[in-house]
Scaffold this active site. Structure first.
Site, mmCIF file in Angstrom:
data_model
loop_
_atom_site.group_PDB
_atom_site.id
_atom_site.type_symbol
_atom_site.label_atom_id
_atom_site.label_comp_id
_atom_site.label_asym_id
_atom_site.label_seq_id
_atom_site.Cartn_x
_atom_site.Cartn_y
_atom_site.Cartn_z
ATOM 1 N N ARG A 165 100.528 -71.128 -96.993
ATOM 2 C CA ARG A 165 101.916 -71.584 -96.868
ATOM 3 C C ARG A 165 102.420 -71.157 -95.491
ATOM 4 N NH1 ARG A 165 100.887 -74.546 -100.270
ATOM 5 N NH2 ARG A 165 101.851 -74.897 -102.292
ATOM 6 N N ASP A 185 97.083 -75.362 -91.220
ATOM 7 C CA ASP A 185 97.230 -76.538 -92.078
ATOM 8 C C ASP A 185 98.635 -76.584 -92.665
ATOM 9 O OD1 ASP A 185 96.148 -78.863 -93.452
ATOM 10 O OD2 ASP A 185 96.362 -77.685 -95.286
ATOM 11 N N GLU A 190 107.556 -77.221 -92.002
ATOM 12 C CA GLU A 190 106.796 -78.473 -92.145
ATOM 13 C C GLU A 190 107.511 -79.538 -92.960
ATOM 14 O OE1 GLU A 190 103.298 -76.886 -94.315
ATOM 15 O OE2 GLU A 190 103.890 -78.153 -96.006
ATOM 16 N N HIS A 217 99.015 -80.279 -93.701
ATOM 17 C CA HIS A 217 98.894 -79.873 -95.109
ATOM 18 C C HIS A 217 97.881 -80.782 -95.817
ATOM 19 C CE1 HIS A 217 101.175 -77.296 -98.174
ATOM 20 N NE2 HIS A 217 100.026 -77.615 -98.694
HETATM 21 P P1 NAI Z 1 95.294 -67.749 -106.650
HETATM 22 O O1 NAI Z 1 96.512 -67.462 -107.450
HETATM 23 O O2 NAI Z 1 94.005 -68.018 -107.339
HETATM 24 O O3 NAI Z 1 95.051 -66.543 -105.621
HETATM 25 C C1 NAI Z 1 96.075 -65.929 -104.912
HETATM 26 C C2 NAI Z 1 95.651 -64.501 -104.655
HETATM 27 O O4 NAI Z 1 96.667 -63.883 -103.853
HETATM 28 C C3 NAI Z 1 95.520 -63.667 -105.941
HETATM 29 O O5 NAI Z 1 94.285 -62.984 -105.962
HETATM 30 C C4 NAI Z 1 96.687 -62.710 -105.876
HETATM 31 O O6 NAI Z 1 96.413 -61.461 -106.480
HETATM 32 C C5 NAI Z 1 96.868 -62.577 -104.378
HETATM 33 N N1 NAI Z 1 98.177 -62.049 -104.021
HETATM 34 C C6 NAI Z 1 99.360 -62.197 -104.667
HETATM 35 N N2 NAI Z 1 100.325 -61.496 -104.042
HETATM 36 C C7 NAI Z 1 99.718 -60.905 -102.968
HETATM 37 C C8 NAI Z 1 100.194 -60.050 -101.946
HETATM 38 N N3 NAI Z 1 101.469 -59.642 -101.912
HETATM 39 N N4 NAI Z 1 99.315 -59.640 -101.011
HETATM 40 C C9 NAI Z 1 98.007 -60.024 -101.066
HETATM 41 N N5 NAI Z 1 97.500 -60.837 -102.008
HETATM 42 C C10 NAI Z 1 98.362 -61.265 -102.951
HETATM 43 O O7 NAI Z 1 95.695 -68.947 -105.686
HETATM 44 P P2 NAI Z 1 94.728 -69.964 -104.940
HETATM 45 O O8 NAI Z 1 94.449 -71.125 -105.802
HETATM 46 O O9 NAI Z 1 93.601 -69.218 -104.343
HETATM 47 O O10 NAI Z 1 95.699 -70.489 -103.775
HETATM 48 C C11 NAI Z 1 96.158 -69.630 -102.753
HETATM 49 C C12 NAI Z 1 97.278 -70.323 -102.011
HETATM 50 O O11 NAI Z 1 96.744 -71.452 -101.319
HETATM 51 C C13 NAI Z 1 98.379 -70.919 -102.911
HETATM 52 O O12 NAI Z 1 99.371 -69.964 -103.225
HETATM 53 C C14 NAI Z 1 98.932 -72.029 -102.073
HETATM 54 O O13 NAI Z 1 100.038 -71.540 -101.357
HETATM 55 C C15 NAI Z 1 97.809 -72.365 -101.097
HETATM 56 N N6 NAI Z 1 97.289 -73.719 -101.261
HETATM 57 C C16 NAI Z 1 97.267 -74.557 -100.167
HETATM 58 C C17 NAI Z 1 96.769 -75.833 -100.257
HETATM 59 C C18 NAI Z 1 96.687 -76.756 -99.071
HETATM 60 O O14 NAI Z 1 96.476 -77.963 -99.224
HETATM 61 N N7 NAI Z 1 96.852 -76.251 -97.851
HETATM 62 C C19 NAI Z 1 96.294 -76.354 -101.538
HETATM 63 C C20 NAI Z 1 96.294 -75.372 -102.615
HETATM 64 C C21 NAI Z 1 96.793 -74.123 -102.470
#
Ligand code: NAI
Length: 342
Positions: free
Chosen positions: A229, A253, A258, A290
């Protein structure tokens, strides 16, 4: 049942229309959801939104007034929805995973493009310029990558990096025991990484996790990747870091501002946002709009899970992908009844 889709593009429409539905009517809108457009959901039971739609308190009140019962996010991140405010009024469901591979592979694609100067070489050879001056890159093998957030996407990215023979440092608020990386604190990650990749959600804790002070702690020439993000990075601090040559490159990305720019064609216009224009002008910055999620597999999974979420809410009154309104997190609620704290 009627579903109003906001901020849709032809590929969204196609992926939803590919799934046969009985008694469900889709209304697709190009426009983003905000207080000025919320009225378009009149007569609809469900509003389906994406990353740059706004579902703040004002919009939630409006949708509630119109009789909307579910906000279905067709994405994983939900920082654009006021979850606490929605509680008791409108159910909010999301798509927790649709293809972590799509995003992790895109992050690596951007990194390779940048460090092997593929974006420059492509333009040169298109113009029959076969010279190599200025295209020197560096090996990833033996380099250290710091991964912030070791959830679904972070883990896939870590596996890819391990495959390249890189050393992987990781930071996560909730470290996991089966991640192929060395967990360290943030300062150690900043100081020890040649490349830093962000895979954590945007929360009040992670906003501007990359800022002037964290950049000061990093290695000279560090590469910063953000496919998570935009607001995880203080963009002005990043720009200063690149201008001072402390930051060796950035692959973005996502971008803090954005929402008024990405997904639209401004090729015939003058961009008002000087920050993104300056970033794009840098030879060591690559921006994609994105796009990391955009694979056929991911689009199909998004459509299927979104429609299943809505069906579950309609038929059973709950969905396993309903978000936690109180804590706003899925992962921290594992101990609570039904994995929810509401
Ligand atoms: P997920 O929920 O599986 O993993 C997120 C990880 O971040 C978890 O292990 C969590 O413990 C950790 N986390 C939470 N708070 C934290 C903090 N304060 N400091 C460090 N780590 C922390 O999510 P996933 O599926 O891996 O997605 C991650 C991010 O990717 C999403 O939140 C979304 O913003 C972004 N995303 C971007 C996309 C794109 O097209 N560019 C598409 C899909 C997701």
């Amino acid at each position: 049942m009627k579903i109003a889709f906001f901020d849709t593009k032809p590929y969204d429409r196609q992926s939803f229309e590919n799934i046969e539905q009985n008694d469900v009517k889709f209304k697709f809108f190009d426009t983003k959801l905000n207080i000025d457009t919320a009225d378009l959901a009149h007569g609809c039971d469900v509003v389906c939104i994406f990353v740059n739609d706004t579902a703040d308190a004002e919009v939630i009140d409006k949708l509630y007034e119109l009789g909307v019962k579910i906000i279905a996010l067709r994405c994983a991140g939900y920082n654009n929805v006021d979850l606490n405010y929605a509680y008791g009024k409108i159910h909010v469901v999301h798509v927790p995973a649709y293809s972590p591979y799509a995003v992790a592979e895109h992050a690596m694609a951007m990194l390779l493009t940048s460090i092997r100067r593929i974006h420059k070489a492509y333009i040169r050879t298109k113009d029959f310029n076969f010279s190599l001056g200025g295209l020197t890159g560096f090996d990833l093998h033996g380099k250290t990558v710091g991964v912030i957030g070791t959830g679904k996407i972070g883990r896939v990215f870590i596996d890819i990096c391990n495959g390249f023979g890189m050393k992987v440092l990781a930071f996560d608020k909730f470290p996991a025991s089966d991640v192929r990386a060395e967990y360290v604190d943030l300062d150690t990650l900043f100081a020890g990484s040649d490349i830093i990749s962000l895979h954590c959600p945007l929360t009040h804790e992670t906003k501007h996790i990359i800022n002037q002070s964290s950049i000061e702690k990093m290695r000279k020439g560090v590469m910063i990747l953000n496919t998570s993000r935009g607001a995880l990075i203080d963009t002005d601090a990043l720009l200063e870091g690149i201008k001072s040559r402390k930051v060796g490159g950035a692959c973005l990305d996502v971008y803090e501002e954005e929402s008024d720019i990405f997904f639209e064609d401004f090729s015939g216009h003058i961009i008002d946002d000087d920050t993104i224009a300056r970033l794009i002008s840098m030879p060591n910055v690559i921006v994609t709009s994105h796009q990391a999620f955009l694979t056929e597999e991911a689009l199909g999974n998004i459509a299927e899970t979104t429609l299943n979420n809505i069906k579950e809410m309609q038929e059973k009154g709950y969905s396993q992908n309903e978000l936690c309104y109180h804590c706003g997190k899925m992962e921290s609620c594992k101990e609570c009844r039904n994995r929810k704290c509401f």
